[in-house]
Design a protein around this motif. Structure first.
Motif, short mmCIF file in Angstrom:
data_model
loop_
_atom_site.label_atom_id
_atom_site.label_comp_id
_atom_site.label_asym_id
_atom_site.label_seq_id
_atom_site.Cartn_x
_atom_site.Cartn_y
_atom_site.Cartn_z
N ASP A 8 0.82 -1.22 0.00
CA ASP A 8 0.00 0.00 0.00
C ASP A 8 0.85 1.26 0.00
OD1 ASP A 8 -2.33 -1.50 -0.01
OD2 ASP A 8 -2.46 -1.55 2.18
N GLY A 9 1.88 1.28 -0.84
CA GLY A 9 2.70 2.47 -1.01
C GLY A 9 3.73 2.70 0.07
N ARG A 10 3.91 1.74 0.97
CA ARG A 10 4.86 1.88 2.06
C ARG A 10 5.79 0.68 2.08
NH1 ARG A 10 3.26 2.75 8.49
NH2 ARG A 10 5.40 2.69 9.29
N THR A 11 7.03 0.90 2.49
CA THR A 11 8.01 -0.19 2.58
C THR A 11 8.24 -0.55 4.04
OG1 THR A 11 9.11 0.53 0.55
CG2 THR A 11 10.35 -0.92 2.02
N TYR A 12 8.14 -1.85 4.33
CA TYR A 12 8.29 -2.34 5.70
C TYR A 12 9.47 -3.31 5.79
CZ TYR A 12 3.39 -0.88 6.35
OH TYR A 12 2.21 -0.18 6.41
N PRO A 13 10.28 -3.23 6.84
CA PRO A 13 11.25 -4.30 7.11
C PRO A 13 10.51 -5.48 7.74
CG PRO A 13 11.39 -2.63 8.83
CD PRO A 13 10.37 -2.13 7.83
N THR A 14 10.74 -6.67 7.23
CA THR A 14 9.98 -7.83 7.72
C THR A 14 10.88 -9.04 7.95
OG1 THR A 14 9.49 -8.75 5.52
CG2 THR A 14 7.96 -7.09 6.38
N TYR A 15 10.37 -9.97 8.76
CA TYR A 15 10.92 -11.31 8.87
C TYR A 15 10.09 -12.19 7.93
CZ TYR A 15 12.73 -9.54 13.35
OH TYR A 15 13.33 -8.81 14.34
N ARG A 16 10.76 -12.94 7.07
CA ARG A 16 10.02 -13.83 6.17
C ARG A 16 10.10 -15.26 6.69
NH1 ARG A 16 10.21 -14.39 -0.46
NH2 ARG A 16 8.65 -16.05 -0.56
N ILE A 17 8.96 -15.92 6.71
CA ILE A 17 8.85 -17.26 7.27
C ILE A 17 8.03 -18.13 6.32
CG2 ILE A 17 7.97 -18.60 9.23
CD1 ILE A 17 8.28 -16.07 10.90
N SER A 18 8.37 -19.42 6.23
CA SER A 18 7.56 -20.36 5.48
C SER A 18 7.05 -21.45 6.42
CB SER A 18 8.36 -21.00 4.33
OG SER A 18 9.34 -21.88 4.84
N PHE A 19 5.88 -21.99 6.08
CA PHE A 19 5.26 -23.05 6.86
C PHE A 19 5.03 -24.25 5.96
CE2 PHE A 19 4.00 -18.98 8.56
CZ PHE A 19 4.15 -19.12 9.94
N THR A 20 5.43 -25.42 6.43
CA THR A 20 5.24 -26.66 5.69
C THR A 20 4.48 -27.65 6.57
OG1 THR A 20 7.31 -26.33 4.48
CG2 THR A 20 6.36 -28.54 4.44
N PHE A 21 3.39 -28.23 6.03
CA PHE A 21 2.57 -29.20 6.75
C PHE A 21 2.79 -30.58 6.15
CE2 PHE A 21 0.63 -25.11 7.23
CZ PHE A 21 0.12 -25.08 8.52
N THR A 22 3.17 -31.54 6.99
CA THR A 22 3.42 -32.89 6.52
C THR A 22 2.79 -33.91 7.45
OG1 THR A 22 5.53 -32.98 7.72
CG2 THR A 22 5.61 -32.28 5.41
N ASP A 23 2.63 -35.14 6.95
CA ASP A 23 2.17 -36.22 7.81
C ASP A 23 3.38 -36.94 8.40
OD1 ASP A 23 3.18 -37.94 5.84
OD2 ASP A 23 1.21 -38.32 4.96
N GLU A 24 3.12 -38.02 9.12
CA GLU A 24 4.21 -38.72 9.80
C GLU A 24 5.18 -39.40 8.84
OE1 GLU A 24 1.49 -41.00 12.31
OE2 GLU A 24 2.45 -40.06 14.04
N LYS A 25 4.77 -39.54 7.57
CA LYS A 25 5.64 -40.13 6.55
C LYS A 25 6.34 -39.07 5.71
CE LYS A 25 2.89 -44.37 6.24
NZ LYS A 25 2.12 -45.28 5.34
#
Length: 252
Positions: free
Chosen positions: A195-212
């Motif tokens: 929205d026209g503004r620059t923010y410093p951020t932490y980038r994170i990813s999420f991965t969902f898996t089963d027991e295998k």
């Protein structure tokens, strides 16, 4: 799988924005955007309300699709998590979902004994044709365990300033019918234009898996403002067609 991605995206959008370990009563609001080619429209909204009690916190998430999106997929969900004040891990989780003509109600009671978490789940299902079914499931795991709401409070307690890019942590997560593994990976700092503004951020990813180690949904990326409060500014997940993006709109 489409429902799973939409709901997880809405959930991950509403991580708590108060200082680490300083949880207070608050209501946060987000809009969920759908992007496919030149189409970029608001497809839904989500609100998370946190209230405190002497020995626990209660977090309630409300998520719904917009009227135009209801023609393709209707979603009206309420999720509730009761969490221990000491570590924000859940005692009780409930999901009440009206989705695409179906009704689901999961009630999960979680007990802890040392490092063992045992969840007793009662599940109610009503299909489009009106057939109702009941089932009970017991799940047991070792190590820190969250649900689809308390996970955000667990995330808020991470010490981002002292994490190195590439750091990852895997914890257990209960849904109504199964236990999954959630891997949180820290990808470093990144500037985000919004929205026209620059923010410093932490980038994170999420991965969902089963027991295998098989994925149970596509990865989800999020950008969290580095300023005190760590507001999640943007979150993005893939659908079979297009992408879903979640943007913070304010609190009250």
């Amino acid at each position: 799988m489409k429902r799973h991605i939409i709901l997880l995206t809405a959930l991950l959008c509403v991580a708590l924005t108060t200082a680490a370990h300083g949880f207070t009563d608050e209501t946060l609001n987000y809009k969920v955007m759908f992007k496919w080619g030149i189409v970029h429209k608001q497809a839904g909204r989500a609100t998370l309300k946190l209230t405190s009690a002497p020995d626990h916190f209660k977090a309630t998430l409300y998520a719904r699709s917009e009227p135009w999106a209801d023609h393709f997929y209707t979603l009206r969900d309420t999720l509730i998590s009761i969490m221990d004040r000491t570590d924000m891990l859940p005692r009780h989780y409930e999901r009440i979902a009206h989705e695409d003509g179906r009704f689901d109600h999961d009630i999960i009671r979680i007990q802890r004994s040392g490092d063992t978490f045992t969840a007793t789940s009662h599940r109610i299902r009503r299909k489009k044709k009106g057939t109702v079914s009941h089932s009970d499931i017991t799940l047991k795991v070792q190590g820190p365990t969250v649900d689809l709401v308390s996970v955000f409070y667990y995330l808020r307690m991470l010490d981002f300033k002292n994490l190195k890019s590439g750091y990852s942590k895997t914890i257990n997560i209960f849904s109504g019918k199964r236990k999954e593994l959630l891997t949180i990976k820290y990808l470093g700092t990144e500037e985000l234009k919004l929205d026209g503004r620059t923010y410093p951020t932490y980038r994170i990813s999420f991965t969902f898996t089963d027991e295998k180690s098989a994925k149970t949904s596509d990865d989800i990326d999020t950008w969290i403002w580095t300023a005190p409060g760590h507001i999640p500014l943007k979150l993005e997940g893939k659908l079979k067609v297009g992408k879903i993006r979640c943007l913070y709109t304010g609190n009250n």
